[in-house]
Design a protein around this motif. Structure first.
Motif, mmCIF file in Angstrom:
data_model
loop_
_atom_site.group_PDB
_atom_site.id
_atom_site.type_symbol
_atom_site.label_atom_id
_atom_site.label_comp_id
_atom_site.label_asym_id
_atom_site.label_seq_id
_atom_site.Cartn_x
_atom_site.Cartn_y
_atom_site.Cartn_z
ATOM 1 N N GLU A 23 84.452 7.503 15.504
ATOM 2 C CA GLU A 23 85.019 6.229 15.938
ATOM 3 C C GLU A 23 86.540 6.215 15.833
ATOM 4 O OE1 GLU A 23 82.438 6.174 13.397
ATOM 5 O OE2 GLU A 23 81.038 6.161 15.062
ATOM 6 N N ASN A 24 87.103 6.934 14.893
ATOM 7 C CA ASN A 24 88.544 6.942 14.674
ATOM 8 C C ASN A 24 89.069 8.354 14.916
ATOM 9 O OD1 ASN A 24 91.148 6.672 13.882
ATOM 10 N ND2 ASN A 24 90.700 5.840 11.859
ATOM 11 N N PRO A 25 89.307 8.718 16.177
ATOM 12 C CA PRO A 25 89.684 10.099 16.478
ATOM 13 C C PRO A 25 91.065 10.494 15.966
ATOM 14 C CG PRO A 25 89.846 8.752 18.446
ATOM 15 C CD PRO A 25 89.250 7.886 17.368
ATOM 16 N N ALA A 26 91.816 9.548 15.437
ATOM 17 C CA ALA A 26 93.165 9.858 14.980
ATOM 18 C C ALA A 26 93.198 10.437 13.561
ATOM 19 C CB ALA A 26 94.041 8.606 15.048
ATOM 20 N N LEU A 27 92.064 10.557 12.901
ATOM 21 C CA LEU A 27 92.074 11.075 11.531
ATOM 22 C C LEU A 27 92.591 12.504 11.491
ATOM 23 C CD1 LEU A 27 88.749 9.707 10.015
ATOM 24 C CD2 LEU A 27 91.077 8.917 9.604
ATOM 25 N N ARG A 28 93.617 12.705 10.679
ATOM 26 C CA ARG A 28 94.238 14.023 10.536
ATOM 27 C C ARG A 28 93.766 14.661 9.234
ATOM 28 N NH1 ARG A 28 97.956 10.206 11.351
ATOM 29 N NH2 ARG A 28 98.540 10.483 9.198
ATOM 30 N N ASN A 45 84.377 23.033 13.675
ATOM 31 C CA ASN A 45 83.365 21.979 13.541
ATOM 32 C C ASN A 45 84.002 20.597 13.485
ATOM 33 O OD1 ASN A 45 80.407 22.898 13.104
ATOM 34 N ND2 ASN A 45 81.624 24.411 11.995
ATOM 35 N N LEU A 46 85.023 20.432 12.667
ATOM 36 C CA LEU A 46 85.674 19.125 12.514
ATOM 37 C C LEU A 46 86.427 18.726 13.781
ATOM 38 C CD1 LEU A 46 86.956 19.408 8.828
ATOM 39 C CD2 LEU A 46 85.001 18.063 9.660
ATOM 40 N N SER A 47 87.061 19.690 14.429
ATOM 41 C CA SER A 47 87.780 19.410 15.677
ATOM 42 C C SER A 47 86.825 18.985 16.781
ATOM 43 C CB SER A 47 88.567 20.636 16.139
ATOM 44 O OG SER A 47 89.607 20.923 15.238
ATOM 45 N N GLU A 48 85.692 19.656 16.845
ATOM 46 C CA GLU A 48 84.727 19.365 17.898
ATOM 47 C C GLU A 48 84.199 17.936 17.829
ATOM 48 O OE1 GLU A 48 80.464 21.156 18.803
ATOM 49 O OE2 GLU A 48 82.093 22.530 19.312
ATOM 50 N N ILE A 49 84.138 17.365 16.644
ATOM 51 C CA ILE A 49 83.636 15.992 16.538
ATOM 52 C C ILE A 49 84.759 14.959 16.532
ATOM 53 C CG2 ILE A 49 81.437 16.598 15.496
ATOM 54 C CD1 ILE A 49 82.625 15.816 12.796
ATOM 55 N N GLY A 50 86.009 15.407 16.715
ATOM 56 C CA GLY A 50 87.079 14.459 16.946
ATOM 57 C C GLY A 50 88.192 14.379 15.934
ATOM 58 N N PHE A 51 88.122 15.106 14.839
ATOM 59 C CA PHE A 51 89.218 15.100 13.875
ATOM 60 C C PHE A 51 90.359 15.970 14.390
ATOM 61 C CE2 PHE A 51 85.564 14.321 10.979
ATOM 62 C CZ PHE A 51 85.985 13.123 10.424
ATOM 63 N N GLN A 52 91.571 15.641 14.000
ATOM 64 C CA GLN A 52 92.726 16.497 14.276
ATOM 65 C C GLN A 52 92.908 17.372 13.049
ATOM 66 O OE1 GLN A 52 96.148 14.140 15.279
ATOM 67 N NE2 GLN A 52 95.023 12.963 16.783
ATOM 68 N N VAL A 53 92.717 18.664 13.189
ATOM 69 C CA VAL A 53 92.685 19.572 12.047
ATOM 70 C C VAL A 53 93.877 20.521 12.057
ATOM 71 C CG1 VAL A 53 91.334 21.323 10.819
ATOM 72 C CG2 VAL A 53 90.159 19.473 12.045
ATOM 73 N N THR A 54 94.522 20.614 10.901
ATOM 74 C CA THR A 54 95.543 21.618 10.641
ATOM 75 C C THR A 54 95.011 22.442 9.491
ATOM 76 O OG1 THR A 54 97.317 20.124 11.303
ATOM 77 C CG2 THR A 54 97.947 21.989 9.927
ATOM 78 N N SER A 55 95.240 23.749 9.514
ATOM 79 C CA SER A 55 94.698 24.568 8.432
ATOM 80 C C SER A 55 95.721 25.579 7.934
ATOM 81 C CB SER A 55 93.436 25.294 8.894
ATOM 82 O OG SER A 55 93.722 26.145 9.976
#
Length: 179
Positions: A23-28, A45-55
């Motif tokens: 619901e909140n695709p802006a979560l970083r 996995n996290l990116s595919e469901i809408g999270f913005q991921v940095t690693s």
């Protein structure tokens, strides 16, 4: 590879909403783990469901990123890492005044590790063998601040009545300073 996540299992088992974005695709999210295969899998996995991921695959580069002003909604930090372990990284970021919620991840953690992580300011401790859906639910709970996404910045961090203190962000209760 540590944990149960792999590149082929990108759905969220048992979540019922694996095909829909969050619901909140802006979560970083910042993922810090020294296992590049795990980082790649969880990030995908996290990116595919809408999270913005940095690693980052090392604590020092993650610390440099955070001290340089990068901001995130939730940090996922591995417990066991060379140079600076997860709790050392957590201590460094808290000493720098960074209050971003942290979930400590571990593939071999026990009660001792969980106690230490929570004592140093982690909001949660998740074993890497847990399903992705559990981690996602915990990320959402922490990022939503327990209010279904309605962040009220004017609300106090803690409510204290006598010896009882309710901590809003961590969803924890303390009685005379003890959990």
């Amino acid at each position: 590879m540590n944990g149960q996540l792999d590149r082929e299992s990108r759905s969220i088992p048992g979540s019922g909403d694996s095909a829909s974005p969050i619901e909140n695709p802006a979560l970083r999210i910042l993922v810090v783990d020294d296992d590049p295969d795990f980082v790649e899998a969880i990030s995908a996995n996290l990116s595919e469901i809408g999270f913005q991921v940095t690693s980052h695959t090392d604590s020092r580069s993650a610390l440099t990123c955070l001290l340089g002003g990068e901001t995130f909604d939730v940090l996922l930090i591995d417990w066991y890492m060379p140079a600076i372990n997860g709790v050392g990284l957590l201590r460094e970021i808290r000493n720098a005044g960074i209050e971003t919620p942290v979930i400590v991840l571990s593939g071999a953690g026990g009660e001792f590790e969980e106690d230490v992580a929570l004592d140093f300011g982690a909001m949660d401790f998740v074993d890497k063998s847990r399903r992705l859906s559990i981690l996602v639910k915990r990320i959402r709970l922490i990022a939503d601040d327990g209010n279904g996404g309605d962040r009220d910045t004017a609300a106090p961090e803690a409510i204290t009545v006598g010896g009882l203190s309710l901590r809003r962000r961590s969803c924890r209760a303390l009685w005379r300073g003890a959990e």
